[in-house]
Design a protein around this motif. Sequence first.
Motif, mmCIF file in Angstrom:
data_model
loop_
_atom_site.group_PDB
_atom_site.id
_atom_site.type_symbol
_atom_site.label_atom_id
_atom_site.label_comp_id
_atom_site.label_asym_id
_atom_site.label_seq_id
_atom_site.Cartn_x
_atom_site.Cartn_y
_atom_site.Cartn_z
ATOM 1 N N LEU A 257 0.758 -1.151 0.075
ATOM 2 C CA LEU A 257 -0.075 0.010 -0.017
ATOM 3 C C LEU A 257 0.933 1.323 0.278
ATOM 4 O O LEU A 257 0.556 2.554 -0.406
ATOM 5 C CB LEU A 257 -1.031 -0.008 1.351
ATOM 6 N N GLU A 258 2.020 1.381 0.841
ATOM 7 C CA GLU A 258 2.977 2.478 0.651
ATOM 8 C C GLU A 258 3.384 2.839 -0.657
ATOM 9 O O GLU A 258 3.295 4.107 -1.218
ATOM 10 C CB GLU A 258 4.057 2.181 1.455
ATOM 11 N N ARG A 259 3.916 1.547 -1.370
ATOM 12 C CA ARG A 259 4.436 1.745 -2.896
ATOM 13 C C ARG A 259 3.203 2.675 -3.770
ATOM 14 O O ARG A 259 3.322 3.294 -4.673
ATOM 15 C CB ARG A 259 4.699 0.409 -3.381
ATOM 16 N N ARG A 260 1.956 1.945 -3.774
ATOM 17 C CA ARG A 260 0.702 2.342 -4.534
ATOM 18 C C ARG A 260 0.214 3.539 -4.175
ATOM 19 O O ARG A 260 -0.341 4.424 -4.950
ATOM 20 C CB ARG A 260 -0.203 1.081 -4.472
ATOM 21 N N LEU A 261 0.445 3.999 -3.023
ATOM 22 C CA LEU A 261 -0.201 5.239 -2.210
ATOM 23 C C LEU A 261 0.785 6.432 -2.154
ATOM 24 O O LEU A 261 0.670 7.388 -1.409
ATOM 25 C CB LEU A 261 -1.067 5.133 -1.002
ATOM 26 N N ARG A 262 2.003 6.174 -2.879
ATOM 27 C CA ARG A 262 3.116 7.141 -2.670
ATOM 28 C C ARG A 262 2.936 8.713 -2.694
ATOM 29 O O ARG A 262 3.016 9.612 -1.958
ATOM 30 C CB ARG A 262 4.469 6.955 -3.497
ATOM 31 N N GLY A 263 1.985 8.890 -3.735
ATOM 32 C CA GLY A 263 1.629 10.212 -4.024
ATOM 33 C C GLY A 263 0.533 10.835 -3.132
ATOM 34 O O GLY A 263 0.434 12.052 -3.203
ATOM 35 N N ALA B 116 -8.371 7.927 -6.340
ATOM 36 C CA ALA B 116 -7.459 6.810 -6.391
ATOM 37 C C ALA B 116 -6.946 6.053 -5.510
ATOM 38 O O ALA B 116 -6.673 4.990 -5.404
ATOM 39 C CB ALA B 116 -5.951 7.813 -6.919
ATOM 40 N N VAL B 117 -7.041 6.804 -3.950
ATOM 41 C CA VAL B 117 -6.992 6.020 -2.791
ATOM 42 C C VAL B 117 -8.134 4.801 -2.806
ATOM 43 O O VAL B 117 -7.851 3.733 -2.246
ATOM 44 C CB VAL B 117 -6.942 6.998 -1.454
ATOM 45 N N LYS B 118 -9.204 5.335 -3.197
ATOM 46 C CA LYS B 118 -10.257 4.206 -2.912
ATOM 47 C C LYS B 118 -10.201 3.106 -3.980
ATOM 48 O O LYS B 118 -10.332 1.797 -3.527
ATOM 49 C CB LYS B 118 -11.817 4.914 -3.205
ATOM 50 N N VAL B 119 -9.472 3.274 -4.943
ATOM 51 C CA VAL B 119 -9.306 2.332 -5.968
ATOM 52 C C VAL B 119 -8.377 1.380 -5.494
ATOM 53 O O VAL B 119 -8.554 0.203 -5.599
ATOM 54 C CB VAL B 119 -9.163 3.101 -7.278
ATOM 55 N N VAL B 120 -7.173 1.874 -4.938
ATOM 56 C CA VAL B 120 -6.071 1.041 -4.171
ATOM 57 C C VAL B 120 -6.768 0.210 -3.107
ATOM 58 O O VAL B 120 -6.453 -0.907 -3.024
ATOM 59 C CB VAL B 120 -5.005 2.015 -3.948
ATOM 60 N N LEU B 121 -7.470 0.847 -2.413
ATOM 61 C CA LEU B 121 -8.139 -0.022 -1.153
ATOM 62 C C LEU B 121 -8.858 -0.984 -1.534
ATOM 63 O O LEU B 121 -8.987 -2.226 -1.195
ATOM 64 C CB LEU B 121 -8.823 1.034 0.101
ATOM 65 N N GLU B 122 -9.828 -0.754 -2.712
ATOM 66 C CA GLU B 122 -10.505 -1.854 -3.163
ATOM 67 C C GLU B 122 -9.905 -2.815 -3.836
ATOM 68 O O GLU B 122 -10.120 -4.191 -3.680
ATOM 69 C CB GLU B 122 -11.545 -1.172 -4.033
ATOM 70 N N HIS B 123 -8.619 -2.558 -4.729
ATOM 71 C CA HIS B 123 -8.041 -3.552 -5.249
ATOM 72 C C HIS B 123 -7.678 -4.402 -4.322
ATOM 73 O O HIS B 123 -7.200 -5.836 -4.507
ATOM 74 C CB HIS B 123 -7.028 -2.910 -6.243
ATOM 75 N N GLU B 124 -6.851 -3.890 -3.011
ATOM 76 C CA GLU B 124 -6.284 -4.622 -2.042
ATOM 77 C C GLU B 124 -7.163 -5.620 -1.567
ATOM 78 O O GLU B 124 -6.793 -6.651 -0.841
ATOM 79 C CB GLU B 124 -5.716 -3.920 -0.916
#
Length: 573
Positions: free
Chosen positions: A94-100, A248-256
């Motif tokens: 998650l840290e790598r994907r939410l870096r921005g 973008a944050v929601k998409v990453v969390l849903e994907h995880e």
Amino acid sequence: MPPPLLRLHPHRLLPRLRRFTSGPVLLRLNPKSLYATASTSQAAPTPPPQPPPHGPSLRRGRPTTGHPPEAPLSFSRTFDLAALRVPAAACASLERRLRGHLLNWPRVRNIARLSNDDGDGLVSLPTSPGSSSALPPTAVARREKLAREFNARGFVEFPILAKMSRPAGRTRREMKGRAAGGKETKHEKDKVYVVEVLEQGGEDDEDEWKGLVGEEGFGKGAWRGEPTRLLLLDEGHANRRVDELPEAVKVVLEHEANQGGPFAYELVQCQLTLFYDYWPMNEVLEALLPEGIIIPAGFETVGHIAHLNLRDEHLPYKTVIAQVVLDKNKPKIQTVVNKIDAIQNDYRTMQLEILAGHDSLVTTVIESGLRFQVDLATVYWNSRLSTERQRLVNNIFQNSDVVCDVFSGVGPIAISAAKKVKYVYANDLNPAAVEYLEQNIVLNKLERKIEVYNMDARRFVNAMYSSQHVHPVTQVVMNLPKDAAEFLDVFRGILRNRQTGHIAMPKIHVYGFSKAEDPEYDFHERINLALCDSVMGVEMHRVRLVAPGKWMLCASFTLPESVAYAKANYITC
């Protein structure tokens, strides 16, 4: 009433008007606009410096109250942030994907770890009665199951095992220190920042599962008692709800959450407190010194000593400045000194005032793998010339050279050259410098390659060429920028009484200062004047700018035979 006309002649026009015109030029001016512009420029006050809109700054955040102004805790600042509490296993990805979208502040990790984030207060929920991860109902049965089925996956299958394991050494020391009397341990005392999760107030505080994936989460399942971490989000996300997070944050969390297996997260509000040790030296000095004073930006380092050159406006605050320099550069810097007056003696020693730290000015300098013992109270040392010294050793000197260092000091050039060249003759007028030179030769195990003298420069050069040395000199270094050029007259007629055959002329490297518009030409003329001859083939090298408009130069040239075999030396041209 029309504005007045201003009559100008073409030759009085500003240079910005490129086009030449003939005849008078009429400019129509508006007196009201001129008056308004003048009054505005004179009356407009200088706006105070505004704090940066983002990022850590002493001019932002909430200061800690209840401390005296001089206490280090008075520099602590608290910032409101939001964080995602996620399982530790998913934290790295998650840290790598939410870096921005993470905090990304200097010296602050995006991943925060709290004291109770190892699953101690959470109990794993069995997924099904027949699941292998379901724990037996009683404590005795769970202990027997652990003893019977423990393997490499034991920590994953039975999270309660983490509580039974022995804590880390540092954790044990901290627990022992708190139990002994509640004293703060060194690890807690020297921390740069701390992250605290705010209490989630409300009528359902007794519900320990509040906020964990439910109405505000995308993940499925529940916490399984595994360790958790906090991902610190950008400060722009503070005081937001889950539905207000970027897509973008929601998409990453849903994907995880859709990767398989139970996944949960929680959006929590945090406070990040930055302590005195976090802030760099320039920001602390900017907060301490009055507005308008130039902040001291740097200093020279000599071993463990920081050498300042404070201006007159800094002197009333010299103790505060020195203490900040000491605090921000520990443990490398242990003493802070200030030069009181310029160098005015033949030994080139400086008058120094100790402002903070240890009282001794004796230190050990490591340069290019060599060690030099230095006492700034009795000898001269300049760390900023290390690049120039290495230029001579690496680019100029050859393995077959014999170097004559006329103004050697404690031996930075002589000892560095001895590691490469065939032999070195080193001389200095200061007996304290010669004493340290001999110590440094032994310290670097170069006793067989250096010969030491304690003479006046002219007497030393005459001694080198009047006696029959086994090693004829090929390189001469005269590093005394203030007066070295004036000592060049000793080379005029230096070989006039030699009865032996032809001797190869040495290459001389003389240093000097110049404030002229053309410093190379000025220094070249001073060399010609000292040698009473026109020296050709002089190579000039600008060493460094020691002051505004004042250059330090190195002139390298081969001694002309017309000078070496002149009829007389010490003559007036």
